[in-house]
Motif scaffolding. Sequence first.
Motif, PDB file in Angstrom:
ATOM      1  N   PRO A 199       0.677  -1.155   0.191  1.00  0.00           N
ATOM      2  CA  PRO A 199      -0.068  -0.079   0.206  1.00  0.00           C
ATOM      3  C   PRO A 199       0.787   1.282   0.017  1.00  0.00           C
ATOM      4  N   THR A 200       2.001   1.493   0.813  1.00  0.00           N
ATOM      5  CA  THR A 200       3.068   2.546   0.759  1.00  0.00           C
ATOM      6  C   THR A 200       3.565   2.728  -0.538  1.00  0.00           C
ATOM      7  N   LEU A 201       3.672   1.652  -1.176  1.00  0.00           N
ATOM      8  CA  LEU A 201       4.588   1.663  -2.523  1.00  0.00           C
ATOM      9  C   LEU A 201       3.441   2.248  -3.559  1.00  0.00           C
ATOM     10  N   VAL A 202       2.329   1.776  -3.726  1.00  0.00           N
ATOM     11  CA  VAL A 202       1.434   2.244  -4.654  1.00  0.00           C
ATOM     12  C   VAL A 202       1.078   3.540  -4.468  1.00  0.00           C
ATOM     13  N   ASN A 203       0.864   4.159  -3.053  1.00  0.00           N
ATOM     14  CA  ASN A 203       0.493   5.408  -2.702  1.00  0.00           C
ATOM     15  C   ASN A 203       1.563   6.368  -2.981  1.00  0.00           C
ATOM     16  N   GLY A 204       2.856   5.802  -2.634  1.00  0.00           N
ATOM     17  CA  GLY A 204       4.093   6.660  -2.595  1.00  0.00           C
ATOM     18  C   GLY A 204       4.235   7.011  -4.146  1.00  0.00           C
ATOM     19  N   LEU A 205       4.086   6.187  -5.311  1.00  0.00           N
ATOM     20  CA  LEU A 205       4.349   6.304  -6.513  1.00  0.00           C
ATOM     21  C   LEU A 205       3.052   7.364  -7.035  1.00  0.00           C
ATOM     22  N   ALA A 206       1.968   6.930  -6.551  1.00  0.00           N
ATOM     23  CA  ALA A 206       0.623   7.710  -6.993  1.00  0.00           C
ATOM     24  C   ALA A 206       1.004   9.229  -6.740  1.00  0.00           C
ATOM     25  N   GLY A 207       1.669   9.569  -5.559  1.00  0.00           N
ATOM     26  CA  GLY A 207       1.614  10.854  -5.072  1.00  0.00           C
ATOM     27  C   GLY A 207       2.783  11.627  -5.537  1.00  0.00           C
ATOM     28  N   LYS A 208       3.335  10.931  -6.615  1.00  0.00           N
ATOM     29  CA  LYS A 208       4.384  11.768  -7.425  1.00  0.00           C
ATOM     30  C   LYS A 208       3.970  11.765  -8.893  1.00  0.00           C
ATOM     31  N   LEU A 209       2.537  11.718  -9.261  1.00  0.00           N
ATOM     32  CA  LEU A 209       2.170  11.750 -10.599  1.00  0.00           C
ATOM     33  C   LEU A 209       1.863  13.198 -10.733  1.00  0.00           C
ATOM     34  N   LEU A 210       1.320  14.074  -9.890  1.00  0.00           N
ATOM     35  CA  LEU A 210       0.540  15.413 -10.397  1.00  0.00           C
ATOM     36  C   LEU A 210       1.747  16.392  -9.989  1.00  0.00           C
ATOM     37  N   ASN A 211       2.256  16.486  -9.053  1.00  0.00           N
ATOM     38  CA  ASN A 211       2.995  17.719  -8.433  1.00  0.00           C
ATOM     39  C   ASN A 211       4.296  17.661  -8.602  1.00  0.00           C
ATOM     40  N   GLU A 212       4.907  16.656  -9.495  1.00  0.00           N
ATOM     41  CA  GLU A 212       6.471  16.718  -9.539  1.00  0.00           C
ATOM     42  C   GLU A 212       6.805  17.141 -10.890  1.00  0.00           C
ATOM     43  N   THR A 213       8.132  17.350 -11.163  1.00  0.00           N
ATOM     44  CA  THR A 213       8.602  17.640 -12.536  1.00  0.00           C
ATOM     45  C   THR A 213       8.209  16.321 -13.517  1.00  0.00           C
ATOM     46  N   PRO A 214       8.134  16.862 -14.849  1.00  0.00           N
ATOM     47  CA  PRO A 214       7.663  15.675 -15.860  1.00  0.00           C
ATOM     48  C   PRO A 214       8.718  14.568 -15.858  1.00  0.00           C
ATOM     49  N   ARG A 215      10.079  14.682 -15.549  1.00  0.00           N
ATOM     50  CA  ARG A 215      10.675  13.411 -15.182  1.00  0.00           C
ATOM     51  C   ARG A 215      10.498  12.719 -14.110  1.00  0.00           C
ATOM     52  N   VAL A 216      10.224  12.929 -12.946  1.00  0.00           N
ATOM     53  CA  VAL A 216       9.763  12.502 -11.784  1.00  0.00           C
ATOM     54  C   VAL A 216       8.611  11.760 -12.042  1.00  0.00           C
ATOM     55  N   SER A 217       7.547  12.389 -12.605  1.00  0.00           N
ATOM     56  CA  SER A 217       6.274  11.679 -12.758  1.00  0.00           C
ATOM     57  C   SER A 217       6.221  10.789 -13.653  1.00  0.00           C
ATOM     58  N   SER A 218       7.194  11.034 -14.543  1.00  0.00           N
ATOM     59  CA  SER A 218       7.374   9.958 -15.683  1.00  0.00           C
ATOM     60  C   SER A 218       7.754   8.641 -15.163  1.00  0.00           C
ATOM     61  N   GLN A 219       8.919   8.747 -14.271  1.00  0.00           N
ATOM     62  CA  GLN A 219       9.447   7.619 -13.719  1.00  0.00           C
ATOM     63  C   GLN A 219       8.137   7.007 -12.896  1.00  0.00           C
ATOM     64  N   ALA A 220       7.603   7.623 -11.929  1.00  0.00           N
ATOM     65  CA  ALA A 220       6.554   7.142 -11.226  1.00  0.00           C
ATOM     66  C   ALA A 220       5.469   6.510 -12.087  1.00  0.00           C
ATOM     67  N   CYS A 221       5.039   6.700 -13.115  1.00  0.00           N
ATOM     68  CA  CYS A 221       4.305   6.160 -14.063  1.00  0.00           C
ATOM     69  C   CYS A 221       4.951   4.861 -14.431  1.00  0.00           C
ATOM     70  N   PHE A 222       6.363   4.728 -14.763  1.00  0.00           N
ATOM     71  CA  PHE A 222       6.976   3.605 -15.048  1.00  0.00           C
ATOM     72  C   PHE A 222       6.877   2.675 -14.113  1.00  0.00           C
ATOM     73  N   GLY A 223       7.058   3.050 -12.698  1.00  0.00           N
ATOM     74  CA  GLY A 223       6.998   2.245 -11.366  1.00  0.00           C
ATOM     75  C   GLY A 223       5.446   1.392 -11.354  1.00  0.00           C
ATOM     76  N   ILE A 224       4.376   2.553 -11.525  1.00  0.00           N
ATOM     77  CA  ILE A 224       3.103   1.969 -11.827  1.00  0.00           C
ATOM     78  C   ILE A 224       2.896   0.665 -12.685  1.00  0.00           C
ATOM     79  N   HIS A 225       3.393   1.167 -14.045  1.00  0.00           N
ATOM     80  CA  HIS A 225       3.344   0.136 -15.152  1.00  0.00           C
ATOM     81  C   HIS A 225       3.928  -0.894 -14.884  1.00  0.00           C
ATOM     82  N   ASN A 226       5.139  -1.192 -14.168  1.00  0.00           N
ATOM     83  CA  ASN A 226       5.804  -2.468 -13.911  1.00  0.00           C
ATOM     84  C   ASN A 226       5.118  -3.057 -12.838  1.00  0.00           C
ATOM     85  N   LEU A 227       4.551  -2.277 -11.831  1.00  0.00           N
ATOM     86  CA  LEU A 227       3.930  -2.951 -10.835  1.00  0.00           C
ATOM     87  C   LEU A 227       2.659  -3.618 -11.191  1.00  0.00           C
ATOM     88  N   ALA A 228       2.064  -2.961 -12.195  1.00  0.00           N
ATOM     89  CA  ALA A 228       0.781  -3.615 -12.713  1.00  0.00           C
ATOM     90  C   ALA A 228       1.095  -4.707 -13.508  1.00  0.00           C
TER      91      ALA A 228
END
Length: 874
Positions: free
Chosen positions: A460-489
């Motif tokens: 739960p902490t992992l999913v929420n941690g990545l989700a929390g970086k999707l909207l309010n970070e720089t595009p490069r950080v948010s892009s990596q967060a998307c990458f993490g969610i992609h691989n987790l799924a």
Amino acid sequence: MSTPDLTTTLLSCQSPDPTVRTQAEAALASAEQNNLADFFVALANELSAEGKDLTVRQLAGLHFKNLLVAKDEAIQAEKHNKWKALPTEKRAVIKSTVIGAIRSPVQIARHTAAQACAEIATIELPFKEWPEFLTTLMENVTGSANDDGIKISSLECLGFTCERIALSLDAPEIAPDVTDLMLTTIVDGIQADRPDPIRFAAATALRNSLAFTRKNFENENERNMIMKTICEATQSSDAKVRGAAYECISQIAFQYYDKLQSYMQTLFELTFATIRSDEESVALNAIEFWSTLAEEEMELIDMALEFQETGQPVPPEQTCVGYVKAALGLLCPLLMETLTKQDEDADVDDDVWNLSMSGATCLTLVANTVEDDIVPAVMPFVQEHIKSENWRYREAATMAFSSILEGPGADAIGPYVNQSIPVLLAALSDQNDLVKDTTAWTIGRICDLHVRSIPEETFPTLVNGLAGKLLNETPRVSSQACFGIHNLAAAFSNDNTAETAGTNALTTYMPQLLQTLLQVVDRSDASESNLRICAFEAISVLIQNSAPDVKHVLLQLLPAIIDRLAQSFNMPVLTNEDKEQKEGVQGLLCGLIQVIATKTTKEDIMQHCDLIMTNFLQVLQSKNATCHEEALSACSSIASSLEGDFVKYMGALQPFLMNGLRNFEAYQVCTVAVGLVGDISRAIEGAMQPFCDEIMSALIEALQNSALHRSVKPPVLSCFGDIAMAIGASYEPYLQLSLMMLLQAAQTQAPDDDDDLIDYVNMLREGILEAYTGIIQGLKDGNRTELLLPYIDAIMSFLEMVQKTRKNDYDNEVLSKAVGLIGDIASSLGVHVKTQINQPYVMQLLQEGHATGDVAIIETCQWANSVVGQILAC
């Protein structure tokens, strides 16, 4: 074309007026068509004319070169053949003129002449023609009276020639006396007493020549001389020369790994000193040597395993010496030092290669080579610095950890992964953007490679941690967060419990993740750092791996996706970038609709299909669009869902389907269109018949088009079977021509030493077998199997060839389909084929099928055996 006319025409080709430019280009094309030899002469004269306008000379040389060059292999061969067909005396005049221009006092003219000369030499040298070429260039380089500029252009010409010949797939092997003369000339230019610009040109030429100088490297004296010369060049005062020398060393590691042993101590010392203290551009090339070495050793280790499996000894020239493992204790600290030399101002979107990136790449390759041994060599650095007060060391430690995740096994790296998750999740909130970016990337890599090592309680902490970086970070950080969610799924792709339990661990988070990722897509900066694409891909993988209990969420999402696709047609297009973004978004939205369709039922999406297909058709109306492939592929999913009800869309879809089938240049689109025909055939069955004349015509055109990428042809052949299965006896008008195409394709063979062609022939045979099976079953359903009797001997001959030419590495799919076809022939034609069925190769195929141990193939064999047995008993 006279000289004044040619001068004017070449300049007019650069005119900003499109009318003037078009007329000039047409005039050059006409001159080429009407008298190619004289046109070459005129261009050569223009290039070599001292005192002429320099722009005209350069344009003439470049046009000369382009008459001999093409990206497409078939067009390239055609241009080379046209040159060879010119009268020998005319060619001699042209060659003499062009090579003479290398001695021009004007640098640009010399350089352009070197390019033009190289194209001629690429055609002629492999066939031992134009002996004056090398002797002239050697005289230019070694002649003490010659200007340095002439020497440089001559070496450039040699370098261009070597590079072009190395890329020529069908050129004969270069004769030893030719390579000897090349190397003599090049090595003369790289000597320590030569000026740096000459040494740089010579080092570049040497790198390009290494692809075909094995004979020289087999000779110890020559090899020692070459290596001594290159190593001396690494000590030049000029960084460009040093960098080019290291490029040569990397190429030698790639081409001649088996010859390195005598030089490794020297290369070790040179590269380490350079990585530590030289300019970045040179240090990057020194790191590349170790990256190349690691790649070579990985390949050799894999080959050794293959030899071991077959009980064969490893040939001496293919033995892995283990240089990387031997250097590990000193190499890893050096690479980790490079990781601390980040460029904090570098824009990731600019793709600028720097020392820390190169070091991380090399460390990854080293880890993949030495596997578990990398863990004790790197983890002390990671543990010491991952919480350092200095951001450079925090980021370097995190990057080092991510770089070694792929190489070692779970037992070696898993405990560290387990311990790392809380630390990495905390680091997602680091003050430094680069640390956050690398941390998100590392978490994504863990989700991809070691998801089983993630503690269940941290999910739960992992999913929420990545989700929390999707909207309010720089595009490069948010892009990596998307990458993490992609691989987790993606880790849930083989979760067989979801269907039985009706749920999985993603279910709780699906609504939030999907909603947040759609907000990411709408970010004003979503075009940066590939963010929009990463978000769409994460949504797609989440949907693909969703459990049944989130279907209602997907059905709520579907209208929103359809609406987004409809709104995309209003996106303003003012630039090419706008056009690419619009088509990219449309393609991604089509893809989302496709994956939702695969996760729902006909009843679920029926009410939305009119709107979906209206939008798909509008996407397909766009000209030269890059999203046609996705739209056609998405149509396949709708057809599969709707089955017979899809026929209502066929009238509107048919023109676009035909465009796709005839899009031979964009072969991926053509392939998807062929697949769509198969899916529609299975969906609407007999209702396909009214559309088949056009479709079959396009499929035959595809098979007859020699320029079409060969990968399209197996699915085209298979598609015959899909259509025949759909329309049954109505396939009769197409039977003779399609069987002729199948018989022609069946003649394709592959040599034993060409793995790529073996794989292709394998796919081709699968397509042929699928086509025969579909045609037989279709005609059987239509009670017209007698139509096949004139062709049975040819079909059985193909099966015999499959049996006799099967190799150990042939895919069992070919065998499975061959066995299935035997059963279909026997069950459909009965005693009419008793003689053909009663052949040794038929029994041999059935026995080989049983011997595979594959349950599905054995079941097919048992069925085919019983049918064949019944016929033979009659």
